[in-house]
Design an enzyme around this catalytic site. Sequence first.
Site, PDB file in Angstrom:
ATOM      1  N   ARG A 194      49.366  28.872  28.387  1.00 49.54           N
ATOM      2  CA  ARG A 194      49.302  28.349  29.616  1.00 49.54           C
ATOM      3  C   ARG A 194      48.164  27.255  29.851  1.00 49.54           C
ATOM      4  O   ARG A 194      48.053  26.806  30.984  1.00 49.54           O
ATOM      5  CB  ARG A 194      49.130  29.486  30.503  1.00 49.54           C
ATOM      6  CG  ARG A 194      50.360  30.261  30.658  1.00 49.54           C
ATOM      7  CD  ARG A 194      50.246  31.774  31.640  1.00 49.54           C
ATOM      8  NE  ARG A 194      49.546  32.793  30.764  1.00 49.54           N
ATOM      9  CZ  ARG A 194      49.229  33.865  31.327  1.00 49.54           C
ATOM     10  NH1 ARG A 194      49.025  34.064  32.633  1.00 49.54           N
ATOM     11  NH2 ARG A 194      48.543  34.910  30.626  1.00 49.54           N
TER      12      ARG A 194
ATOM     13  N   TYR B 217      17.559  -5.033  30.612  1.00 57.50           N
ATOM     14  CA  TYR B 217      18.199  -4.329  29.456  1.00 57.50           C
ATOM     15  C   TYR B 217      17.189  -4.359  28.343  1.00 57.50           C
ATOM     16  O   TYR B 217      16.800  -5.391  28.144  1.00 57.50           O
ATOM     17  CB  TYR B 217      19.451  -4.807  29.117  1.00 57.50           C
ATOM     18  CG  TYR B 217      19.999  -4.208  27.820  1.00 57.50           C
ATOM     19  CD1 TYR B 217      20.212  -2.857  27.597  1.00 57.50           C
ATOM     20  CD2 TYR B 217      20.006  -5.079  26.642  1.00 57.50           C
ATOM     21  CE1 TYR B 217      20.582  -2.277  26.563  1.00 57.50           C
ATOM     22  CE2 TYR B 217      20.285  -4.251  25.568  1.00 57.50           C
ATOM     23  CZ  TYR B 217      20.653  -3.083  25.535  1.00 57.50           C
ATOM     24  OH  TYR B 217      20.955  -2.299  24.154  1.00 57.50           O
TER      25      TYR B 217
ATOM     26  N   SER C  73      10.155 -13.047  34.699  1.00 57.27           N
ATOM     27  CA  SER C  73      11.462 -12.640  35.077  1.00 57.27           C
ATOM     28  C   SER C  73      12.519 -13.714  34.322  1.00 57.27           C
ATOM     29  O   SER C  73      12.155 -14.938  33.964  1.00 57.27           O
ATOM     30  CB  SER C  73      11.671 -12.911  36.642  1.00 57.27           C
ATOM     31  OG  SER C  73      11.043 -12.129  37.315  1.00 57.27           O
TER      32      SER C  73
END
Length: 457
Positions: free
Chosen positions: A14, A362, A401
């Site tokens: 089942r 990252y 940056s």
Amino acid sequence: MVAVAILAAGRGTRMKSDLPKVLHSLGGRSLVERVLNSCFSIQPSRRIVIVGYRGDLVRESLQSDTDVEFVEQTQQLGTGHAVQQILPHLEGFEGNLLVLNGDVPLLRPQTIKMLLQTHTENGNAATILTAHLPNPKGYGRVFCDGQNLLKQIVEDRDCTPAQKQNRRINAGVYCFHWPSLAEVLPRLKAENDQQEYYLTDAVNYLEPVMAVDVEDYQEILGINDRKQLATAYQILQTRVKDDWMAAGVTLIDPDSITIDDTVQLEPDVVIEPQTHLRGQTVIQAGSRIGPGSLIENSQLGEKVTVFYSVVTDSVVAAGTRIGPYAHLRGHVNVGTGCRIGNFVEMKNTTLGDKTNVAHLSYLGDATLGNRVNIGAGTITANYDGVNKHPTHIGSNTKVGSNSVLVAPVTLGEDVTVAAGSVVTEDVPKDCLVIARSRQSVKHGWRIKSQKDETAGG
């Protein structure tokens, strides 16, 4: 002495799965693992798992538990037949046998301990666990005298209207005096519609047999389909969350939170809505997790905050702030007082104390010292298409940056990387590195339109 036999041979049709029923997961552990763990408190001398359908998978799933013995039931011909298979393995054993079901994962250790204690103190040949169900339809009823000694078990279809008023049912959990059971097991007969050998029939040959009621009938609920698996999960979650709230943990919205029972929390931890804690996670005092966060197999120190983020297989030290929308995975190790901000992904990376990676970055296979600042949009290019390579960044270094650090590369201490740089070579300490083309301005330049070209013709 006590031996434990766990019935785990069935397929569980089942469940609609090729996976054996007992290997389906409930709160981070398989059903059979949960049953095995529930027995630790009685310190059994033998633990036997009776396997059948895809028994190789069951053996493989439990291979780290070297004390578990496996017995094969090649044909699944009922519970009595399953226990018959261990006769050769317990030859000469003079203790008690506890029989449990691999698909009944919610039994509390204290219930098992109570069953065994009642059995031994009364010198019973058998002791069965019983429960009072709100709706016992379909279950065999258990009838006892005033001392809880068993008089008879009557199947539901055979009960009179008066007998059906009895809500006491057989939970299918037994404790036997093994020498007595071993003597009667060969006498079992498959004289029923299913042509199976039932362990309940063995009880009819033994005396005295005593019944013990479980305090919470939900403990004996079995798993036969996905709906029952989900019901069991809700029961388990209620237990876990009630225990943690009683221990001083704040759950802002318990119904929207899930916590594996392998997780460890300290007092004054706050768990916000839509947060999920998985596996071997430890969260220390004063931390605030969520809303909307997943923490899995990770250790978080004191006063850590995680906001709309995912942390897996990582270690985060005290006072660090994570999120929103950060992802730490694959063995990240973060020092104290760090800041990991919006849309930052880190993999297999170590950060020193008070280091910030605040925006859109990252870092993979990287090691950063203390007080490093990573500017927005910085990435470590750690994969060359074949191999992964490391990046090392010394303490007090600032990366501007939109920079790319092409691994393998090392930046010394007190280095400043100019914004927009692509760094491909090692940089010694105490330097400014500018790795970008010089800006060129062409006065009076514009793209020629189609109209200009036509006019010129």
